[in-house]
Design an enzyme around this catalytic site. Sequence first.
Site, mmCIF file in Angstrom:
data_model
loop_
_atom_site.group_PDB
_atom_site.id
_atom_site.type_symbol
_atom_site.label_atom_id
_atom_site.label_comp_id
_atom_site.label_asym_id
_atom_site.label_seq_id
_atom_site.Cartn_x
_atom_site.Cartn_y
_atom_site.Cartn_z
ATOM 1 N N GLY A 60 0.469 -1.429 -0.069
ATOM 2 C CA GLY A 60 -0.166 0.072 0.351
ATOM 3 C C GLY A 60 0.995 1.180 0.095
ATOM 4 O O GLY A 60 1.391 1.932 -0.878
ATOM 5 N N LYS A 84 0.450 8.087 -0.388
ATOM 6 C CA LYS A 84 0.628 9.232 0.365
ATOM 7 C C LYS A 84 2.364 9.762 0.457
ATOM 8 O O LYS A 84 1.690 11.045 1.063
ATOM 9 C CB LYS A 84 0.320 8.353 2.024
ATOM 10 C CG LYS A 84 -0.976 7.324 2.415
ATOM 11 C CD LYS A 84 -1.693 8.549 2.348
ATOM 12 C CE LYS A 84 -2.939 7.195 2.475
ATOM 13 N NZ LYS A 84 -4.135 7.865 2.396
ATOM 14 N N GLY A 98 -14.362 6.048 7.796
ATOM 15 C CA GLY A 98 -15.342 6.197 6.595
ATOM 16 C C GLY A 98 -15.383 6.568 5.096
ATOM 17 O O GLY A 98 -16.547 7.404 4.923
ATOM 18 N N THR A 128 -14.122 6.307 1.908
ATOM 19 C CA THR A 128 -14.634 5.774 0.753
ATOM 20 C C THR A 128 -16.580 5.770 0.963
ATOM 21 O O THR A 128 -16.802 5.865 -0.136
ATOM 22 C CB THR A 128 -14.371 4.374 0.633
ATOM 23 O OG1 THR A 128 -12.493 3.776 0.744
ATOM 24 C CG2 THR A 128 -14.387 3.183 -0.946
ATOM 25 N N ASP A 167 -10.299 9.603 -1.392
ATOM 26 C CA ASP A 167 -9.215 9.297 -0.696
ATOM 27 C C ASP A 167 -8.553 10.946 -0.361
ATOM 28 O O ASP A 167 -7.921 11.092 0.636
ATOM 29 C CB ASP A 167 -8.354 8.554 -0.446
ATOM 30 C CG ASP A 167 -7.258 8.062 -0.027
ATOM 31 O OD1 ASP A 167 -7.488 7.903 1.965
ATOM 32 O OD2 ASP A 167 -6.058 7.946 0.172
HETATM 33 P P1 GTP Z 1 -8.741 5.426 4.133
HETATM 34 O O1 GTP Z 1 -8.597 3.729 2.750
HETATM 35 O O2 GTP Z 1 -7.546 3.583 5.359
HETATM 36 O O3 GTP Z 1 -7.574 6.543 4.118
HETATM 37 O O4 GTP Z 1 -9.864 4.445 4.685
HETATM 38 P P2 GTP Z 1 -11.153 5.273 4.837
HETATM 39 O O5 GTP Z 1 -11.728 6.228 5.292
HETATM 40 O O6 GTP Z 1 -11.423 5.020 3.565
HETATM 41 O O7 GTP Z 1 -12.424 4.399 5.432
HETATM 42 P P3 GTP Z 1 -13.763 3.294 4.977
HETATM 43 O O8 GTP Z 1 -14.607 4.131 4.374
HETATM 44 O O9 GTP Z 1 -13.314 2.006 3.785
HETATM 45 O O10 GTP Z 1 -14.154 2.617 6.201
HETATM 46 C C1 GTP Z 1 -13.551 2.293 7.178
HETATM 47 C C2 GTP Z 1 -14.412 1.554 7.960
HETATM 48 O O11 GTP Z 1 -15.087 2.064 8.359
HETATM 49 C C3 GTP Z 1 -15.594 0.028 7.439
HETATM 50 O O12 GTP Z 1 -15.480 -0.909 8.424
HETATM 51 C C4 GTP Z 1 -16.457 0.713 7.245
HETATM 52 O O13 GTP Z 1 -17.149 -0.659 7.912
HETATM 53 C C5 GTP Z 1 -17.295 1.369 8.393
HETATM 54 N N1 GTP Z 1 -17.417 2.931 8.918
HETATM 55 C C6 GTP Z 1 -17.648 3.343 7.833
HETATM 56 N N2 GTP Z 1 -18.831 4.829 7.345
HETATM 57 C C7 GTP Z 1 -19.617 4.027 8.934
HETATM 58 C C8 GTP Z 1 -20.862 4.455 9.059
HETATM 59 O O14 GTP Z 1 -21.221 5.348 8.950
HETATM 60 N N3 GTP Z 1 -20.923 4.283 10.191
HETATM 61 C C9 GTP Z 1 -20.648 2.743 11.025
HETATM 62 N N4 GTP Z 1 -20.924 2.372 11.806
HETATM 63 N N5 GTP Z 1 -19.006 2.438 10.394
HETATM 64 C C10 GTP Z 1 -18.662 3.067 9.368
HETATM 65 C C1 SPV Z 2 -4.954 4.866 4.599
HETATM 66 O O1 SPV Z 2 -3.971 4.430 5.664
HETATM 67 O O2 SPV Z 2 -4.709 6.075 4.633
HETATM 68 C C2 SPV Z 2 -4.895 4.277 3.288
HETATM 69 C C3 SPV Z 2 -4.282 2.712 2.367
HETATM 70 O O3 SPV Z 2 -5.687 4.907 2.564
HETATM 71 S S1 SPV Z 2 -2.774 3.125 2.249
HETATM 72 O O4 SPV Z 2 -2.658 3.792 0.920
HETATM 73 O O5 SPV Z 2 -2.192 2.236 2.744
HETATM 74 O O6 SPV Z 2 -1.921 4.102 3.450
HETATM 75 MN MN MN Z 3 -6.262 7.026 3.377
#
Ligand code: GTP
Ligand code: SPV
Ligand code: MN
Length: 647
Positions: free
Chosen positions: A262, A270, A315, A317, A337
């Site tokens: 990643g 990043k 959250g 994505t 992101d």
């Molecule tokens: P990175 O790619 O690491 O930057 O993460 P991200 O911010 O895009 O997070 P992502 O949307 O993938 O969500 C990560 C986790 O949060 C998953 O397990 C989701 O199911 C949970 N999640 C996202 N939105 C919600 C929400 O509105 N409520 C709850 N309870 N969980 C959520």
């Molecule tokens: C994060 O950790 O915020 C990601 C995954 O989006 S990585 O590209 O591995 O940093």
């Molecule tokens: Mn991220």
Amino acid sequence: MPDVIEKEQYTSYVSSVSRYTKLLSQPNVGLYNHLRGITISHGDLHSLSPKVRTYVEENISLCEPSSVHICDGSEAENSLLLRLMLQQGTIKPLPKYDNCWLAQTNPADVARVESRTFICTDDRHDTIPTPKAGVKGTLGNWMSPEDMSNAIRHRFPGCMRGRTMYVIPFSMGPVGSPLSKIGIEITDSPYVVSSMRIMTRVGVPVLQALAQGAEFVKCLHSVGSPQNLEAVNHGWPCDPERTIILHRPEKNEIVSYGSGYGGNSLLGKKCFALRIGSTIAKREGWLAEHMLILGITNPAGRKRYIAAAFPSACGKTNLAMMCPSLPGYKVECVGDDIAWMKFDSNGQLRAINPENGFFGVAPGTSSKTNPNAMKTVFRNTLFTNVAATSDGGVFWEGLEDELAPGVTITDWQGKPWDRSTPAAHPNSRFCSPASQCPIIDPSWEDPEGVPIDAILFGGRRPVGVPLVYEAYNWHHGVFIGAAMRSESTAAAEHKGKIIMHDPFAMRPFFGYNFGHYLEHWLNMENTFGRKLPKVFHVNWFRKDAQGKFLWPGFGENSRVLDWIFRRIDNEEIAQPTPVGYVPKTDCLNLDGLSETINMTELFSLPKDFWLQEVTDIEQYFSEQVGADLPVAIAEELSALRQRLLNM
Ligand code: GTP
Ligand code: SPV
Ligand code: MN
């Protein structure tokens, strides 16, 4: 080592490079001898622009690969890489889907490694604020350029011996957009090439832009040549003990060694788009942020764009692809992101998503939580560290309801899953083309970017922090970003669920001193005629005394977006509180919600909690930011305390 430059003569990588550059100016001597033994297996070194060619040749000399492959981003090239990875055991086919593959990493290489990530500047203070005596700084790691050279010298010479060096020309953002930037990633990992091809725009148009003299960010990556050969198991070479990720903002240069995973290895993300990106943005007067970008159309057909910064795995994505439960609303995705944002000549903030794909958290993704992701990820996708099913598919926690009867599961480490441990690694991911998202925004590749009218900050706050509040003004908004905290997640190496400070969701990604970053944000206000976006804080993760989420989240978050949309239009649906504006009673649209929401608890502002929060933030600022904390931010903190005391 190249025969013309003795190992002892490498006083530093930098000096080897200048020596090499001198040699280049004398035809047919020195490095030409060294390059003679190298096969150019794909592409033409001579067709590269002189600057790119120099960069590539320097690294051939340093890493000594047996062949060089200059990537064109084509289908044929990708098929070749996939075949190679199958052969080497890096990926397995997923015959249940169309052109999908599963990579299972070395268990020691599963997430970003913050502790081994460094920014290298002459002056330490340019990189990090000086923490209080006796306190460990948590706003990034600094290294001197000399130590960076040494770190490279101890790892890279000869590290690609017997293997192929890939040269990836890529663009962050649509090729040719005034907001886009170009990079060249040199890597020995076919997995990185395949992933970069999804995550960025790779290929001929980029080479053409470079031929016309475009600048580029230098990105050097090697999975490493482990001293401990045990580390090279099941087709995932890496060198976890010596992993290091280095950034040199002054030279627009990134060097990453030892990890194939990643953010450690897909250097456009990043390392470039955030760390180097934020330093370029500071110089050029714009913002490089860890933010999703979404378009939202209200029932009257009016559209607005919103950017939101939540820490990793909190959250982004999900919000970027949400299916609104509120009738008449439509959400479209620009990015999930990263946002590069700049005020245009009319004073409107505009944003592009510099990426071309989604590297999304797999666990928790389901038809219930994120149907649009489910419609995106089962074609042309590289999965990493998810579990596999006996019918040629994938599995992760949260997909239980979608499992066909009789199907058995192999966990992310390739063992039969006995349900005693997670089937998929909590930071397992899908890597899919953004264009496949059914709700991708029609303007997602607009070279001018999309107009941003609101910025959201948020995190996982199980206690005390209401569902949504709005900043009183720009300074207050910048303070809210600076004071962000969130429960730790599996995206970084931290253990356990502790509440961590993560200002602007950028703590692991600042390319320069956080105090200077705050000044930069505050200064956005100082140019006449700018229309500053409204700033909000959201928290989908507040829990009741039994540990149950107080808010259903996901598609229901459209109710919060509705309130935000109407606030951008200055509707009088907000009331002041010590922390900011919150919805007036009955002004958050709950029509049609099946479950009853305890609104009193969801929006309560426990005075003791908030006074403690102020104390914690004050301690954090004083220990971590010290003299670099802008006065305006300290004033916002005092004003918050005063409002709480008057409550
Ligand atoms: P990175 O790619 O690491 O930057 O993460 P991200 O911010 O895009 O997070 P992502 O949307 O993938 O969500 C990560 C986790 O949060 C998953 O397990 C989701 O199911 C949970 N999640 C996202 N939105 C919600 C929400 O509105 N409520 C709850 N309870 N969980 C959520
Ligand atoms: C994060 O950790 O915020 C990601 C995954 O989006 S990585 O590209 O591995 O940093
Ligand atoms: Mn991220």
